[in-house]
Design a protein around this motif. Structure first.
Motif, PDB file in Angstrom:
ATOM      1  N   GLN A  46      60.162  15.945  18.311  1.00  0.00           N
ATOM      2  CA  GLN A  46      60.130  17.189  19.085  1.00  0.00           C
ATOM      3  C   GLN A  46      59.731  18.390  18.231  1.00  0.00           C
ATOM      4  O   GLN A  46      59.495  19.479  18.761  1.00  0.00           O
ATOM      5  CB  GLN A  46      61.495  17.444  19.728  1.00  0.00           C
ATOM      6  N   GLN A  65      72.693  25.037  22.707  1.00  0.00           N
ATOM      7  CA  GLN A  65      71.807  24.367  21.745  1.00  0.00           C
ATOM      8  C   GLN A  65      70.842  25.412  21.180  1.00  0.00           C
ATOM      9  O   GLN A  65      70.098  26.043  21.940  1.00  0.00           O
ATOM     10  CB  GLN A  65      71.014  23.268  22.461  1.00  0.00           C
ATOM     11  N   LYS A  78      55.531  27.392  19.972  1.00  0.00           N
ATOM     12  CA  LYS A  78      54.664  27.959  21.011  1.00  0.00           C
ATOM     13  C   LYS A  78      55.461  28.897  21.916  1.00  0.00           C
ATOM     14  O   LYS A  78      55.002  29.977  22.270  1.00  0.00           O
ATOM     15  CB  LYS A  78      54.032  26.822  21.816  1.00  0.00           C
ATOM     16  N   ARG A  82      54.909  32.977  22.444  1.00  0.00           N
ATOM     17  CA  ARG A  82      54.558  33.556  23.743  1.00  0.00           C
ATOM     18  C   ARG A  82      55.651  34.484  24.267  1.00  0.00           C
ATOM     19  O   ARG A  82      55.378  35.561  24.769  1.00  0.00           O
ATOM     20  CB  ARG A  82      54.307  32.442  24.755  1.00  0.00           C
ATOM     21  N   GLN A  88      65.330  28.860  26.684  1.00  0.00           N
ATOM     22  CA  GLN A  88      64.135  28.000  26.737  1.00  0.00           C
ATOM     23  C   GLN A  88      64.307  26.859  27.730  1.00  0.00           C
ATOM     24  O   GLN A  88      63.327  26.389  28.290  1.00  0.00           O
ATOM     25  CB  GLN A  88      63.846  27.453  25.326  1.00  0.00           C
ATOM     26  N   GLN A  89      65.545  26.420  27.944  1.00  0.00           N
ATOM     27  CA  GLN A  89      65.739  25.241  28.805  1.00  0.00           C
ATOM     28  C   GLN A  89      67.167  25.154  29.328  1.00  0.00           C
ATOM     29  O   GLN A  89      68.100  25.731  28.752  1.00  0.00           O
ATOM     30  CB  GLN A  89      65.466  23.973  28.008  1.00  0.00           C
ATOM     31  N   GLY A 119      66.583  12.152  22.125  1.00  0.00           N
ATOM     32  CA  GLY A 119      67.122  13.508  22.047  1.00  0.00           C
ATOM     33  C   GLY A 119      68.303  13.573  21.088  1.00  0.00           C
ATOM     34  O   GLY A 119      68.547  12.648  20.304  1.00  0.00           O
ATOM     35  N   THR A 120      69.035  14.661  21.181  1.00  0.00           N
ATOM     36  CA  THR A 120      70.163  14.919  20.290  1.00  0.00           C
ATOM     37  C   THR A 120      71.129  13.745  20.215  1.00  0.00           C
ATOM     38  O   THR A 120      71.545  13.219  21.249  1.00  0.00           O
ATOM     39  CB  THR A 120      70.954  16.143  20.798  1.00  0.00           C
ATOM     40  N   LYS A 131      56.922  24.628  35.854  1.00  0.00           N
ATOM     41  CA  LYS A 131      56.207  25.117  37.043  1.00  0.00           C
ATOM     42  C   LYS A 131      56.662  24.395  38.313  1.00  0.00           C
ATOM     43  O   LYS A 131      56.403  24.855  39.416  1.00  0.00           O
ATOM     44  CB  LYS A 131      54.697  24.946  36.852  1.00  0.00           C
ATOM     45  N   GLY A 135      60.251  27.843  37.442  1.00  0.00           N
ATOM     46  CA  GLY A 135      60.099  28.574  36.187  1.00  0.00           C
ATOM     47  C   GLY A 135      61.136  28.221  35.138  1.00  0.00           C
ATOM     48  O   GLY A 135      61.232  28.903  34.111  1.00  0.00           O
ATOM     49  N   GLU A 139      65.840  19.839  31.545  1.00  0.00           N
ATOM     50  CA  GLU A 139      65.941  18.614  30.737  1.00  0.00           C
ATOM     51  C   GLU A 139      66.984  17.689  31.361  1.00  0.00           C
ATOM     52  O   GLU A 139      68.022  18.148  31.841  1.00  0.00           O
ATOM     53  CB  GLU A 139      66.360  18.975  29.304  1.00  0.00           C
TER      54      GLU A 139
HETATM   55  C1  V0V Z   1      56.215  27.097  29.060  1.00  0.00           C
HETATM   56  N1  V0V Z   1      56.404  27.720  30.218  1.00  0.00           N
HETATM   57  C2  V0V Z   1      57.702  27.854  30.451  1.00  0.00           C
HETATM   58  C3  V0V Z   1      58.350  27.264  29.344  1.00  0.00           C
HETATM   59  N2  V0V Z   1      57.389  26.805  28.496  1.00  0.00           N
HETATM   60  N3  V0V Z   1      58.387  28.390  31.473  1.00  0.00           N
HETATM   61  C4  V0V Z   1      59.730  28.355  31.397  1.00  0.00           C
HETATM   62  N4  V0V Z   1      60.419  27.808  30.348  1.00  0.00           N
HETATM   63  C5  V0V Z   1      59.761  27.263  29.323  1.00  0.00           C
HETATM   64  N5  V0V Z   1      60.427  26.741  28.305  1.00  0.00           N
HETATM   65  C6  V0V Z   1      55.363  28.195  31.122  1.00  0.00           C
HETATM   66  C7  V0V Z   1      54.312  29.033  30.418  1.00  0.00           C
HETATM   67  O1  V0V Z   1      54.724  30.366  30.329  1.00  0.00           O
HETATM   68  C8  V0V Z   1      53.123  28.869  31.315  1.00  0.00           C
HETATM   69  O2  V0V Z   1      53.226  29.740  32.390  1.00  0.00           O
HETATM   70  C9  V0V Z   1      53.278  27.440  31.835  1.00  0.00           C
HETATM   71  O3  V0V Z   1      54.640  27.088  31.622  1.00  0.00           O
HETATM   72  C10 V0V Z   1      52.429  26.396  31.141  1.00  0.00           C
HETATM   73  O4  V0V Z   1      52.382  26.710  29.816  1.00  0.00           O
HETATM   74  P1  V0V Z   1      51.483  25.880  28.822  1.00  0.00           P
HETATM   75  O5  V0V Z   1      50.959  26.813  27.791  1.00  0.00           O
HETATM   76  O6  V0V Z   1      50.515  25.027  29.548  1.00  0.00           O
HETATM   77  O7  V0V Z   1      52.495  24.911  28.262  1.00  0.00           O
HETATM   78  P2  V0V Z   1      53.056  24.760  26.841  1.00  0.00           P
HETATM   79  O8  V0V Z   1      52.003  24.188  25.962  1.00  0.00           O
HETATM   80  O9  V0V Z   1      53.766  25.988  26.395  1.00  0.00           O
HETATM   81  O10 V0V Z   1      54.116  23.645  27.110  1.00  0.00           O
HETATM   82  C11 V0V Z   1      55.170  23.854  27.999  1.00  0.00           C
HETATM   83  C12 V0V Z   1      55.970  22.558  28.009  1.00  0.00           C
HETATM   84  C13 V0V Z   1      56.360  22.240  26.560  1.00  0.00           C
HETATM   85  C14 V0V Z   1      57.166  22.770  28.914  1.00  0.00           C
HETATM   86  C15 V0V Z   1      55.078  21.444  28.587  1.00  0.00           C
HETATM   87  O11 V0V Z   1      57.156  23.309  26.052  1.00  0.00           O
HETATM   88  C16 V0V Z   1      57.093  20.969  26.423  1.00  0.00           C
HETATM   89  O12 V0V Z   1      56.480  19.897  26.307  1.00  0.00           O
HETATM   90  N6  V0V Z   1      58.448  21.024  26.449  1.00  0.00           N
HETATM   91  C17 V0V Z   1      59.273  19.828  26.370  1.00  0.00           C
HETATM   92  C18 V0V Z   1      59.700  19.549  24.976  1.00  0.00           C
HETATM   93  C19 V0V Z   1      60.538  20.650  24.385  1.00  0.00           C
HETATM   94  O13 V0V Z   1      60.711  21.732  24.953  1.00  0.00           O
HETATM   95  N7  V0V Z   1      61.055  20.360  23.144  1.00  0.00           N
HETATM   96  C20 V0V Z   1      61.888  21.273  22.421  1.00  0.00           C
HETATM   97  C21 V0V Z   1      63.312  21.016  22.719  1.00  0.00           C
HETATM   98  P3  V0V Z   1      52.002  30.607  32.916  1.00  0.00           P
HETATM   99  O14 V0V Z   1      51.616  31.481  31.783  1.00  0.00           O
HETATM  100  O15 V0V Z   1      50.959  29.589  33.264  1.00  0.00           O
HETATM  101  O16 V0V Z   1      52.543  31.344  34.131  1.00  0.00           O
HETATM  102  S1  V0V Z   1      63.849  19.465  22.088  1.00  0.00           S
HETATM  103  C22 V0V Z   1      65.333  19.124  22.842  1.00  0.00           C
HETATM  104  O17 V0V Z   1      65.668  19.861  23.847  1.00  0.00           O
HETATM  105  C23 V0V Z   1      66.123  18.066  22.364  1.00  0.00           C
HETATM  106  C24 V0V Z   1      65.738  17.280  21.184  1.00  0.00           C
HETATM  107  C25 V0V Z   1      67.373  17.707  23.064  1.00  0.00           C
HETATM  108  O18 V0V Z   1      67.878  18.502  23.862  1.00  0.00           O
HETATM  109  O19 V0V Z   1      67.880  16.590  22.840  1.00  0.00           O
END
Ligand code: V0V
Length: 144
Positions: A46, A65, A78, A82, A88-89, A119-120, A131, A135, A139
């Motif tokens: 991740q 977290q 990223k 932005r 974030q989640q 994950g954790t 989306k 918004g 998870e």
């Molecule tokens: C992006 N967007 C969000 C967002 N991230 N909206 C709300 N909350 C978020 N966290 C919005 C962004 O502003 C855009 O809106 C739209 O989604 C698409 O953005 P994008 O540029 O195409 O997407 P990316 O490249 O920023 O990717 C977004 C995703 C990415 C969600 C696909 O962050 C991802 O793969 N997340 C899952 C993995 C993750 O978050 N890992 C870290 C935590 P507009 O501008 O189009 O309106 S790891 C974790 O939680 C663990 C290990 C655990 O709990 O166990």
């Protein structure tokens, strides 16, 4: 919806906050809010360094977290670039992450992974695209 399988959320597991510096954030939450760090790990897949903080004394209570980027191309890097630091989640505990993911797919939502990832603490996780969930990056967590 009547014939669709239940999604099966059990409770809120944790709320994830993106931070630029993990140890600074752990110190801030400890000194400001009295939260205890109960777990830390690096998740290479991740691209995060993370800490789980306990809120109060109830061991079953949802946790906070803290998520800091472990590399510049990670989802957290990223997000910080932005939106800056912040929520974030939102993560929910489920019994069976594959079944819950399928139940959400059946409702037309996009899951980020075809198969759950690690994950954790050895949990299995998947995410709903923000989306497709008003918004909010949702998870699903199947505890180890
Ligand atoms: C992006 N967007 C969000 C967002 N991230 N909206 C709300 N909350 C978020 N966290 C919005 C962004 O502003 C855009 O809106 C739209 O989604 C698409 O953005 P994008 O540029 O195409 O997407 P990316 O490249 O920023 O990717 C977004 C995703 C990415 C969600 C696909 O962050 C991802 O793969 N997340 C899952 C993995 C993750 O978050 N890992 C870290 C935590 P507009 O501008 O189009 O309106 S790891 C974790 O939680 C663990 C290990 C655990 O709990 O166990």
């Amino acid at each position: 919806m009547a014939n669709l399988p239940l999604v099966g959320l059990l409770r809120i597991d944790h709320v994830g906050v993106a931070v630029p510096d993990l140890s600074e954030a752990v110190t801030f939450y400890a000194e400001t809010f009295g939260m205890r760090c109960v777990h830390e790990e690096v998740n290479e897949e991740q691209g995060v360094r993370e800490a789980m903080l306990a809120v109060g004394d109830d061991p079953g209570a949802p946790r906070l977290q803290l998520l800091a980027p472990a590399r510049p191309d990670s989802a957290i890097a990223k997000f910080l670039g932005r939106s800056g630091p912040g929520l974030q989640q939102l993560a929910y505990t489920v019994r069976d992450v594959r079944a819950s993911s399928d139940a959400l797919r059946a409702r037309g939502l996009r899951l980020l992974y075809d198969e759950p990832r690690r994950g954790t603490g050895g949990s299995l996780i998947n995410f709903v695209h923000p989306k497709d969930a008003g918004g909010v990056l949702v998870e699903l967590v199947q505890p180890a």
